[in-house]
Each structure stands twice: as C-alpha cells, then as structure tokens.
Design a protein around this motif. Structure first.
Motif, short mmCIF file in Angstrom:
data_model
loop_
_atom_site.label_atom_id
_atom_site.label_comp_id
_atom_site.label_asym_id
_atom_site.label_seq_id
_atom_site.Cartn_x
_atom_site.Cartn_y
_atom_site.Cartn_z
N ASN A 85 24.03 25.08 36.10
CA ASN A 85 23.45 23.79 36.03
C ASN A 85 23.09 23.11 37.54
OD1 ASN A 85 22.67 23.22 33.66
ND2 ASN A 85 24.43 22.14 32.97
N LEU A 86 23.22 23.97 38.49
CA LEU A 86 22.94 23.48 39.74
C LEU A 86 21.26 23.45 39.79
CD1 LEU A 86 25.31 25.41 42.31
CD2 LEU A 86 25.33 23.06 41.71
N VAL A 87 20.66 22.47 40.70
CA VAL A 87 19.39 22.35 40.61
C VAL A 87 18.76 23.40 41.55
CG1 VAL A 87 17.43 20.60 41.24
CG2 VAL A 87 19.63 19.93 39.83
N THR A 88 19.59 23.51 42.65
CA THR A 88 18.84 24.26 43.58
C THR A 88 19.93 24.95 44.36
OG1 THR A 88 17.43 24.16 45.79
CG2 THR A 88 18.87 22.31 45.29
N GLY A 89 19.55 26.13 44.91
CA GLY A 89 20.70 27.06 45.69
C GLY A 89 21.73 27.38 44.64
N GLY A 90 22.78 28.13 45.28
CA GLY A 90 23.85 28.50 44.45
C GLY A 90 24.93 29.18 45.44
N TYR A 102 27.42 29.38 50.27
CA TYR A 102 26.30 28.77 49.66
C TYR A 102 24.99 29.03 50.06
CZ TYR A 102 24.05 25.30 46.40
OH TYR A 102 23.49 24.60 45.47
N ARG A 103 24.04 29.26 49.26
CA ARG A 103 22.50 29.72 50.05
C ARG A 103 21.45 28.93 49.25
NH1 ARG A 103 18.38 33.08 48.03
NH2 ARG A 103 19.74 34.07 46.35
N ASP A 104 20.53 28.29 49.96
CA ASP A 104 19.38 27.71 49.56
C ASP A 104 18.31 28.25 50.26
OD1 ASP A 104 18.09 26.13 47.73
OD2 ASP A 104 18.87 24.13 48.43
#
Length: 157
Positions: A85-90, A102-104
C-alpha cells in the motif's frame, strides 16, 4: 524535455537550498549525487544516491547496516509488509549482500520543479526513518515483521 544537465542543476539547487553537502560524479549517460543524512532512530543515518539521466531521477536511501543471511527471511517479510500500500517508491533488498534501500523515481518531461525534487529526495529518507527501528530489530534477529510494521505505521501523523 528535461536534459540530464538541467535535471542535475535543479537537484543541486534544491540540495544547496537545504544546506546539504554532496558529491557529484558526472558521466556521459548518468550523473550521480551522493550525500549522507541523519535520521531519527536506530539507523542513525543513511547514504543517499540520486541517479540522474535525461528526463528521470532515481533517489536511493541506503541503510548503513546489511542484513545477515540468517535474518533474511524476517527482513524480507518486514520489507514486503512495509511495501504493501505504499503510494510511491518502495524498499528493495539485495540477496547477494544483504543491502537494504528505499527507491523512488521522478519522471519529468520538462524542467522539474523544486517541489517535485523535494519529494524525490525527502521521501526515501523519511521512509527509512519511519521503518528504520523495526528494520534494525529484524536485521538483528529479534523482531516480529508483522508487529514491527504495525508499530511503524501507527506513528503516522
């Protein structure tokens, strides 16, 4: 179209406005900006890499610790639960050496705004800070992935 040179210039403008000290490595196809950021909690700091190519920048916040093979299962479960459920990146996990980051990504057709750059730079660091304590517990082998993610997410304001 946002060129690599212009994209790099805009990222540098933002980092300078924040008083950050950084290093830039310029190559033909990619520019790399690197710096360290302090974070609250058990991680204490992360190394940030911003990889810039024509029309896109990827920002990585890399944990200062690496997971040991005997904790991989807990760490992977923790990161998978955190990613849901993360909105952006991971979060990403490197099985070859236990690295966690963590990458975006920011895509831009035109010159990116400083606000867009702020998000691409800040989100990875803030996510490492938010999930860092639970990550360290699971890297050390005494965490509970489900409970630790719930604890990290309960602190959201």
């Amino acid at each position: 179209m946002a060129t690599k040179a212009r994209f790099t210039q805009r990222v540098r403008e933002y980092l300078d406005s924040q008083g950050l000290k950084y290093r830039v490595t310029e190559k033909e196809e990619v520019d790399i900006i690197e710096y360290r950021m302090n974070v609250k909690g058990n991680l204490s700091n992360v190394t940030v890499y911003i990889s810039i190519r024509d029309n896109r920048a990827q920002c990585f916040a890399v944990a200062p610790l690496k997971a040991k093979p005997e904790t991989y299962a807990n760490v992977v479960e923790y990161l998978t639960r955190a990613n849901y459920n993360l909105v952006t990146g991971g979060f990403e996990f490197d099985y070859s050496d236990g690295e966690i980051r963590y990458r975006d990504v920011l895509w831009a057709r035109d010159d990116p705004s400083l606000g867009d750059i702020e998000l691409i730079v800040d989100i990875p660091v803030l996510m490492m800070q938010r999930y860092g304590d639970g990550l360290v517990k699971n890297m050390m082998g005494y965490g509970n992935p489900e409970e630790d993610v719930k604890a990290a997410e309960s602190n959201v304001r």
